[in-house]
Scaffold this motif. Structure first.
Motif, PDB file in Angstrom:
ATOM      1  N   LEU A  18       0.834  -1.206   0.000  1.00 37.94           N
ATOM      2  CA  LEU A  18       0.000   0.000   0.000  1.00 37.94           C
ATOM      3  C   LEU A  18       0.863   1.249   0.000  1.00 37.94           C
ATOM      4  O   LEU A  18       0.630   2.179  -0.782  1.00 37.94           O
ATOM      5  N   GLY A  19       1.868   1.298   0.867  1.00 34.79           N
ATOM      6  CA  GLY A  19       2.755   2.456   0.915  1.00 34.79           C
ATOM      7  C   GLY A  19       3.455   2.695  -0.415  1.00 34.79           C
ATOM      8  O   GLY A  19       3.549   3.820  -0.893  1.00 34.79           O
ATOM      9  N   PHE A  20       3.939   1.625  -1.036  1.00 40.30           N
ATOM     10  CA  PHE A  20       4.623   1.743  -2.318  1.00 40.30           C
ATOM     11  C   PHE A  20       3.662   2.224  -3.406  1.00 40.30           C
ATOM     12  O   PHE A  20       4.007   3.091  -4.222  1.00 40.30           O
ATOM     13  N   TYR A  21       2.454   1.685  -3.409  1.00 44.13           N
ATOM     14  CA  TYR A  21       1.448   2.097  -4.387  1.00 44.13           C
ATOM     15  C   TYR A  21       1.125   3.575  -4.230  1.00 44.13           C
ATOM     16  O   TYR A  21       1.054   4.314  -5.213  1.00 44.13           O
ATOM     17  N   LEU A  22       0.968   4.029  -2.991  1.00 45.83           N
ATOM     18  CA  LEU A  22       0.692   5.448  -2.750  1.00 45.83           C
ATOM     19  C   LEU A  22       1.861   6.322  -3.186  1.00 45.83           C
ATOM     20  O   LEU A  22       1.657   7.411  -3.728  1.00 45.83           O
ATOM     21  N   PHE A  77       2.076  11.621  -0.873  1.00 51.04           N
ATOM     22  CA  PHE A  77       3.476  11.203  -0.775  1.00 51.04           C
ATOM     23  C   PHE A  77       3.869  10.985   0.687  1.00 51.04           C
ATOM     24  O   PHE A  77       4.473   9.968   1.026  1.00 51.04           O
ATOM     25  N   CYS A  78       3.514  11.921   1.550  1.00 52.58           N
ATOM     26  CA  CYS A  78       3.884  11.805   2.970  1.00 52.58           C
ATOM     27  C   CYS A  78       3.218  10.607   3.627  1.00 52.58           C
ATOM     28  O   CYS A  78       3.872   9.844   4.348  1.00 52.58           O
ATOM     29  N   ILE A  79       1.941  10.424   3.386  1.00 51.69           N
ATOM     30  CA  ILE A  79       1.256   9.298   4.020  1.00 51.69           C
ATOM     31  C   ILE A  79       1.736   7.974   3.436  1.00 51.69           C
ATOM     32  O   ILE A  79       1.824   6.969   4.134  1.00 51.69           O
ATOM     33  N   VAL A 132     -11.181   4.298  -9.781  1.00 51.07           N
ATOM     34  CA  VAL A 132     -10.817   2.928  -9.386  1.00 51.07           C
ATOM     35  C   VAL A 132      -9.339   2.851  -9.011  1.00 51.07           C
ATOM     36  O   VAL A 132      -8.992   2.317  -7.949  1.00 51.07           O
ATOM     37  N   PHE A 133      -8.457   3.396  -9.848  1.00 56.18           N
ATOM     38  CA  PHE A 133      -7.026   3.256  -9.596  1.00 56.18           C
ATOM     39  C   PHE A 133      -6.512   4.145  -8.468  1.00 56.18           C
ATOM     40  O   PHE A 133      -5.571   3.767  -7.770  1.00 56.18           O
ATOM     41  N   PHE A 134      -7.094   5.325  -8.283  1.00 57.66           N
ATOM     42  CA  PHE A 134      -6.573   6.253  -7.283  1.00 57.66           C
ATOM     43  C   PHE A 134      -7.361   6.261  -5.987  1.00 57.66           C
ATOM     44  O   PHE A 134      -6.901   6.843  -5.014  1.00 57.66           O
ATOM     45  N   THR A 135      -8.537   5.628  -5.957  1.00 55.59           N
ATOM     46  CA  THR A 135      -9.316   5.609  -4.722  1.00 55.59           C
ATOM     47  C   THR A 135      -9.697   4.194  -4.314  1.00 55.59           C
ATOM     48  O   THR A 135      -9.370   3.757  -3.212  1.00 55.59           O
ATOM     49  N   CYS A 136     -10.370   3.463  -5.174  1.00 59.19           N
ATOM     50  CA  CYS A 136     -10.908   2.154  -4.784  1.00 59.19           C
ATOM     51  C   CYS A 136      -9.827   1.126  -4.463  1.00 59.19           C
ATOM     52  O   CYS A 136      -9.922   0.443  -3.434  1.00 59.19           O
ATOM     53  N   ILE A 137      -8.826   0.988  -5.307  1.00 59.27           N
ATOM     54  CA  ILE A 137      -7.789  -0.014  -5.066  1.00 59.27           C
ATOM     55  C   ILE A 137      -7.005   0.274  -3.789  1.00 59.27           C
ATOM     56  O   ILE A 137      -6.884  -0.600  -2.925  1.00 59.27           O
ATOM     57  N   PRO A 138      -6.473   1.489  -3.594  1.00 61.76           N
ATOM     58  CA  PRO A 138      -5.730   1.711  -2.355  1.00 61.76           C
ATOM     59  C   PRO A 138      -6.596   1.658  -1.097  1.00 61.76           C
ATOM     60  O   PRO A 138      -6.152   1.145  -0.061  1.00 61.76           O
ATOM     61  N   VAL A 139      -7.831   2.139  -1.154  1.00 60.13           N
ATOM     62  CA  VAL A 139      -8.698   2.073   0.020  1.00 60.13           C
ATOM     63  C   VAL A 139      -9.064   0.619   0.320  1.00 60.13           C
ATOM     64  O   VAL A 139      -9.090   0.200   1.482  1.00 60.13           O
TER      65      VAL A 139
END
Length: 160
Positions: A18-22, A77-79, A132-139
């Motif tokens: 998750l961190g890497f994806y963000l 980036f920070c989170i 989907v890519f910027f909200t659904c997958i990481p959440v």
């Protein structure tokens, strides 16, 4: 096999993923903003609807949208760094992403239910793909990490 040890390793793996994806998503956003192309990158900008709503509702000044775009990229980036290296603030990320995703959800809803005030020429499919890519997958990944904590004691600070 040591089930608690495996569960802990799996949790750490998902936290790092998750961190890497963000971090990748934030780097992508920052790269778009560094190019400095006004509204030419609009079709690729995942936080475009946030900037649009901020400009439309709170100020007519385009600088408000620019500051909003940069603020969301720096926050992501920070989170992402904190989640990748420490595995903390996952709940804070979920809450903030729900807030940031509201504007895209609003734009998709307006588009689906016959509204004509849809910003830019991205189209419904484009907004759904960005959502989907910027909200659904990481959440979804963050919720999976938190669901692995059920039944296990949390840290004293409650940040997980």
């Amino acid at each position: 096999m040591n089930a608690p040890g495996n569960a802990q390793r799996l949790r750490k793996y998902f936290q790092r993923a998750l961190g890497f994806y963000l971090l990748l998503l934030a780097t992508y956003q920052i790269g778009l903003y560094l190019r400095g192309l006004q509204n030419h990158h609009a079709l690729l900008d995942p936080r475009l609807s946030v900037a649009y709503v901020m400009e439309s509702c709170f100020s007519r000044n385009p600088a408000v949208g620019d500051m909003t775009e940069w603020a969301t990229a720096i926050w992501l980036f920070c989170i992402g760094m904190i989640i990748f290296f420490q595995g903390r603030l996952i709940k804070a990320y979920i809450v903030s992403e729900m807030f940031l995703g509201l504007s895209t959800t609003f734009v998709i809803g307006v588009w689906l239910f016959g509204g004509h005030a849809v910003p830019f020429g991205l189209g419904l499919i484009g907004y759904i793909v960005l959502f989907v890519f910027f909200t659904c997958i990481p959440v979804g990944l963050a919720i999976r990490i938190l669901s692995q904590d059920r039944g296990q004691p949390n840290d004293a600070d409650g940040s997980r």
